[in-house]
Structures are given as structure tokens and as C-alpha cells.
Design an enzyme around this catalytic site. Structure first.
Site, PDB file in Angstrom:
ATOM      1  CB  SER A 242      -0.939  -0.048   1.208  1.00 19.50           C
ATOM      2  OG  SER A 242      -2.030   0.797   1.002  1.00 19.50           O
TER       3      SER A 242
ATOM      4  CG  ASP B 206      -5.998  -4.200  -3.372  1.00 22.12           C
ATOM      5  OD1 ASP B 206      -6.851  -3.329  -3.114  1.00 22.12           O
ATOM      6  OD2 ASP B 206      -4.776  -4.026  -3.200  1.00 22.12           O
TER       7      ASP B 206
ATOM      8  CG  HIS C  56      -5.642  -2.474   0.264  1.00 24.40           C
ATOM      9  ND1 HIS C  56      -4.744  -2.410  -0.774  1.00 24.40           N
ATOM     10  CD2 HIS C  56      -5.163  -1.651   1.223  1.00 24.40           C
ATOM     11  CE1 HIS C  56      -3.767  -1.570  -0.457  1.00 24.40           C
ATOM     12  NE2 HIS C  56      -3.997  -1.115   0.749  1.00 24.40           N
TER      13      HIS C  56
END
Lengths: 198, 407
Positions: free
Chosen positions: B181, B345, B378
Site C-alpha cells: 500500500s 484488492d 486490500h
């Protein structure tokens, strides 16, 4: 034992070229091409084990499904695109051949020749789907869903407007090719084609 | 009470407990009892020039390390954290610490990032609220917390601060930079801004430029914080923090970290401790109660201004901005890449990772791509240990064989 088909493919690949190996498996062919021909090579494979094996060898590999095409690869981005012994396992072999000559200047395809005399005999005399050293699966669990013959592949090249630059025959992945090919569609167990767009 | 002082006090506690617990023996595969350390850069030559203009000085970086730096200094791995992460990535702060570091599943003896082999470094980003200088820290100009007088920082600024931490630790070149991320964005920034200092890059669940949808969600979070009357323009450190706003921001964020399937499976339409609807606005559904709990517990450990600053840094991240195109941005990259995407995700869908791969491939960089099949959304990069450990371990091992020291 070193695979003769890999050696013949390597002989077709120019030194220092950029190579994309589709369905690269554990990356053995790529490794040889990098070592022996100094190519800048990378692979594509759909299986996690294959990707991990390639990464272990320090190879550059892309996790992707060939049945979805090569959308992640730009036109003309490679000198050579190889598909070794996997054409018959793809859902859309014609599409992938098209994609190969889009992404690469040259495409090299090897495949088992289904018109070899042993499968012919097994089907003709035995009346059963052929099972052999090259095609060891029963009909109900074979990954080989699009088998073809040397003549079939030539016909596909003609339809796709592809020029056949090389056509090589083998009677096994470890067997030296014959000096002269006699009735290849009957006598060759494997074939290697190098094609380009006309 | 200013947060810097609180952190310092907490650190002392941890040290005492840690020292006592050292003899108890760590659980198998754990990095053991670890301690957050701090380094302050306060020399005139150590000012941090910021991408948005101005400087940050002095500043402190909180960090942890695991394993040992080899004599050849060729085994250092930097792990960079995401929005709400901190320097505590592995091990425990005390023997009875309930929560190990945020990526403990991947880091420790025999794990993917094997601390028997590698020297793992992690730090809290600047702008953060877990020990590194951020908006809750004291502004030397006023003697009071910065609040919104803190300068806007970017991913590149975070990375430059990490580079100074590496100087401090005597690490010239990293074997690898690893992060998911926002951590992945830092990894990309490392490859682009410090090409000679990193051999392997492992960005996970990230993008080379913050996607529109993610900016949109961040903006909702920021608006929630700024709409909280307790926010008071960001200068709230002498009173109540804007907990309600931060909590809503976290709830929104949390939804984007999950997936439709994961939510369906985890909560469905199940009701909480009741057999029928209450016909009120109380948290009837389990998913509501879960989000409220996540939001609330977040406010106990996170500073609302940091949330504003870090989401801003995320939104400003765009490698194409300074370089024209992504291909151009990666031109000087020498690092080898393993890019990991996660199938479900939707904050950073696989196509965003493939964009990175394609741009690297355009100039024939060494790059591998792997898509982890997962329904966790995610958050998968924080959960799917078994699906990632093998390939990450293999990538690090192959990189260790090809490592070239900094020239």
C-alpha cells in the site's frame, strides 16, 4: 539430460535478443537462453509453482493466463516469443499465435505432432484415443485439448498470413533430429516452427 | 499533553518490561522482544528539504531493527509501512504484549523475511504519530505542537528521511525495500530517487500514482475529521482530540481494505446480540458494530492530524508528475522488482500493479509479477502469509546472490 528441442530452439534465437517465453514452466529453457545466447529473457506462466521456481532461479517472470491473451505486452516489444510444447494445452491456440507475432518479431512454436504414426495406428487399429510417451494422458484427464499435426499448423500459418522461416522435426525431446526429414507429418513426434508476419 | 512526551514515557516502560522479559524466551519464529528506538537529526547539515518547499528540522525518526547487519553490510532490508502502520513491524514489546508487530507473520527466524539471514529495519514515517516527528510533535518555533503548521510532506520526503536513518545505521545499500500500500509507494520512490541504494524492490498492493477512487475516499476521511468541532483547525492538542471525525475516517478507510466477498463471509447480515431489528439507529448489524469498534479503537492510537497529512502524501503520490511518464520515471532504476498484486484488492486492483510492471518492462528492467489469489481485498497483503512467503523468500534469496555493493 539436456533437451534437444531446447537446443534447437536456442539455435533459432539470435544472440543478445529479447525473448519472451510463454508457459515457461520452471524457466529451464529461459535459463539456457540467457546462459548460452546472452538473451534478455523473461517468462510468463499461470502456475504459482512455476512463477516461484523462476523467481528462485533469479529469472524475470510474469504471472498470467495465456488464455486471456498477452494484453500486458506491447506490440513489437520482443525480438522472439517462444511457446514450447504448450500450444495444445491452450483454449485459444489461434489467438495466442496471433498474439505472439504481435508482441514479437518472430514466434517459435513447438508441439507434439498428432499425425505421428503411433497415434495414427493406435486410433486406426486399436480404435482408442492414443496414449504414448509424448501424450501420456487418458482422454478424460488430458491437459492437451487442442492437439494438431504438422500439416494443421502449416495450414494455420497460411490462414494467418505467417511466413514459415524454419520447420524442424524431432522424434523425441532427447533424440537428435534426423539428417533428412522423410514424410515428417508421419515420422516426426515433435515439430518446431519459427514464423514471422509476412 | 504533547504526544512526543507521551511516546517518550511509553518507550521507557517498554524498555523496562522488555529487559525483564528477555530471559523468558520468545515464541518460535518470533523476532522476540523488541524495542522502538529513536534518532534525532538536529545538526545544521541534517535539515530535511521537503518536496513541497521548506525544511523540517530538527526531526526524529522512530525505528526498530531485527536480526544482525552482516560484516559486508549486504543483508539489510527496509520494511515500509502503510497509512496506519508504525515502526513496530515484528516481535513484541513485552512478554505479555497481546499484539505483535503489524507484519509479524512475515518477519522472524525462518520466516519470509528471515531474521537469521537478514537485518530488517523499519521506521515510522515522518508526519506519523508513533515516535517520528509529525503534527503532534513540538514546533521548535512556538514550543507548542505543530498541528496544521506542520509542513505538507510527501512520499519522497518520507523516503529521504529513511535514507538518513540508513546513513545513521551505516547501511549504504539495501538488499531490499519491501512494503504494501503506502509502503509500496515508498518502495517505488526508493527505486526512483535512490537508484544506487537498493538492490531489490518488493512493492505490494500499491500503485505508481494514487488512483482517483483512493483520493476520493481519503477526501471523505479528511472532511470527516475537519468537520468534527473538536478539530479546531488542527490545534486541538490542549483539549479533546477530534475522535469522532477520525473514527469515521477510519471506518471509511476500513471498508476499502476489505472486499465484498470478505465482508459477506465475515458478517453477512448477521445481527449483533439481538434476534430482531431494534428499529432504532443503534448498531444492529455486526458489520456496523465492527466498524464502530475499529473506528473507536483507532482513535486511541492515532492522531487525526497525522491522518490528514499522510492521506495528503498518498494523494500527491504520482511518479509520472516529476518525470513525464512512468517509463521515464523508471529510466535510471537498477533494482530488480517483484511486484505482488492481490486478486480481490479494489483499492489497488491488479491492473495498477501491472502498470508498474509494464513501465519497467518497457526499458527491459528485471521485473517479476505475481498475483496472489485471495478474497481478503486490500488487506490481503497483511494476511496471506502462506501464499506470499515462498515467493518473497525465493526473491530475497536470489537477490542476495546477485547483490552488488554501492559503488
Amino acid at each position: 539430460m539436456r533437451r534437444i528441442d531446447y537446443k534447437l530452439i536456442a539455435d533459432l534465437v539470435p544472440h543478445g535478443s529479447t525473448v519472451l517465453d510463454l508457459a515457461c514452466g520452471d524457466g529451464e529453457l529461459l535459463n539456457q537462453l540467457i546462459r548460452d545466447k546472452g538473451v534478455r529473457g523473461s517468462g510468463v506462466d499461470v502456475s504459482q509453482e512455476a512463477v516461484e521456481a523462476c523467481v528462485t532461479k533469479g529469472l524475470s517472470v510474469f504471472h498470467g493466463d495465456l488464455d486471456a491473451g498477452l494484453a500486458d505486452f506491447a506490440d513489437g516489444s520482443h525480438d522472439v516469443v517462444i511457446l514450447s510444447m504448450s500450444l495444445q494445452q491452450l483454449r485459444r491456440p489461434r489467438m495466442i499465435v496471433r498474439e505472439m507475432v504481435r508482441v514479437g518479431r518472430q514466434a517459435i512454436v513447438s508441439f507434439p505432432n498428432f499425425a505421428h504414426w503411433t497415434p495414427r495406428l493406435q486410433l486406426f487399429l486399436g480404435g482408442r484415443m492414443p496414449v504414448s510417451r509424448d501424450l501420456p494422458h487418458q482422454w478424460w484427464d488430458t491437459p492437451n485439448i487442442h492437439l494438431c499435426t504438422i500439416k494443421d499448423f502449416r495450414a494455420l500459418c497460411l490462414e494467418e498470413g505467417l511466413r514459415i522461416e524454419h520447420e524442424l522435426y524431432l522424434s523425441g525431446i532427447h533424440t537428435q533430429p534426423p539428417q533428412r526429414a522423410v514424410l515428417p507429418n508421419l515420422m516426426a513426434r515433435l515439430a518446431i516452427f519459427a514464423v514471422t508476419r509476412c | 499533553m504533547p504526544r512526543v512526551v507521551m511516546t517518550a514515557a511509553k518507550r521507557t516502560d517498554r524498555k523496562e518490561i522488555g529487559d525483564v522479559a528477555m530471559g523468558l524466551g520468545a515464541d518460535a519464529g518470533s523476532a522476540g522482544i523488541v524495542r522502538t528506538k529513536h534518532v534525532t537529526f538536529d545538526q545544521p547539515s541534517q535539515e530535511l528539504a521537503l518536496e513541497g518547499g521548506g525544511t523540517l528540522a530538527p526531526f526524529t525518526v522512530a525505528f526498530e531493527t531485527y536480526g544482525k547487519l552482516s560484516e559486508r553490510k549486504d543483508n539489510a532490508i527496509l520494511v515500509t509501512h502503510a497509512l496506519s502502520g508504525d515502526a513496530h513491524v515484528a516481535g513484541r514489546h513485552s512478554a505479555n504484549d497481546q499484539r505483535p508487530g503489524w507484519w509479524d507473520m512475515m518477519i522472524g527466524p525462518g520466516k519470509g523475511l528471515d531474521t537469521d539471514k537478514y537485518f530488517v529495519i523499519s521506521s515510522n514515517v515522518i508526519g506519523g504519530c508513533s515516535g517520528s516527528t509529525g503534527p503532534a510533535s513540538e514546533n521548535p518555533a512556538t514550543g507548542r505542537p505543530y498541528g496544521t503548521d506542520f509542513p505538507i510532506i510527501t512520499i519522497a520526503d518520507m523516503v529521504n528521511a529513511q535514507a538518513m536513518l540508513l546513513d545513521h545505521l551505516g547501511v549504504e545499500k539495501l538488499l531490499a525495500a519491501v512494503g504494501g500500500s503506502m509502503g509500496g509507494m515508498q518502495v517505488l520512490e526508493w527505486a526512483v530517487s535512490h537508484p544506487g541504494r537498493v538492490h531489490l524492490c518488493l512493492p505490494l498492493a500499491t500503485a505508481a500514482r494514487q488512483p482517483t477512487q483512493a483520493i476520493a475516499f481519503n477526501e471523505v476521511g479528511r472532511q470527516a475529521i475537519m468537520a468534527d468541532p473538536d478539530w479546531r483547525g488542527g490545534h486541538y492538542y490542549d483539549g479533546k482530540p477530534p475522535a469522532k471525525g477520525l473514527s469515521v475516517a477510519r471506518m471509511v478507510g476500513h471498508i476499502t481494505y476489505l472486499s465484498d466477498e470478505a465482508m459477506q463471509e465475515k458478517f453477512g447480515r448477521r445481527l449483533r446480540d439481538i434476534h430482531d431489528y431494534s428499529f432504532t439507529f443503534s448498531a444492529d448489524f455486526e458489520v456496523e458494530s465492527y466498524l464502530r469498534h475499529q473506528g473507536l479503537s483507532f482513535t486511541n492510537r492515532f492522531d487525526a492530524n497525522t491522518y490528514l497529512y499522510i492521506t495528503r502524501a498518498l494523494d500527491y503520490f504520482d511518479l509520472t508528475r516529476r518525470h513525464g511518464s512512468l517509463v521515464q520515471a523508471f529510466r535510471d532504476v537498477t533494482a530488480r522488482f517483484l511486484v505482488l498484486a492481490f486478486s480481490s484488492d479494489w483499492l489497488h486492483p491488479p491492473y495498477q500493479l501491472k502498470e508498474i510492471v509494464s513501465a519497467l518492462r518497457a526499458t527491459h528492467k528485471h521485473v517479476s509479477y505475481y498475483e496472489v489469489e485471495s478474497h481478503y481485498g486490500h488487506d490481503a497483503f497483511l494476511l496471506e502469509r502462506e501464499k506470499m512467503e515462498g515467493i518473497i523468500g525465493a526473491f530475497l534469496a536470489s537477490g542476495a546472490r546477485t547483490f552488488v555493493p554501492a559503488s
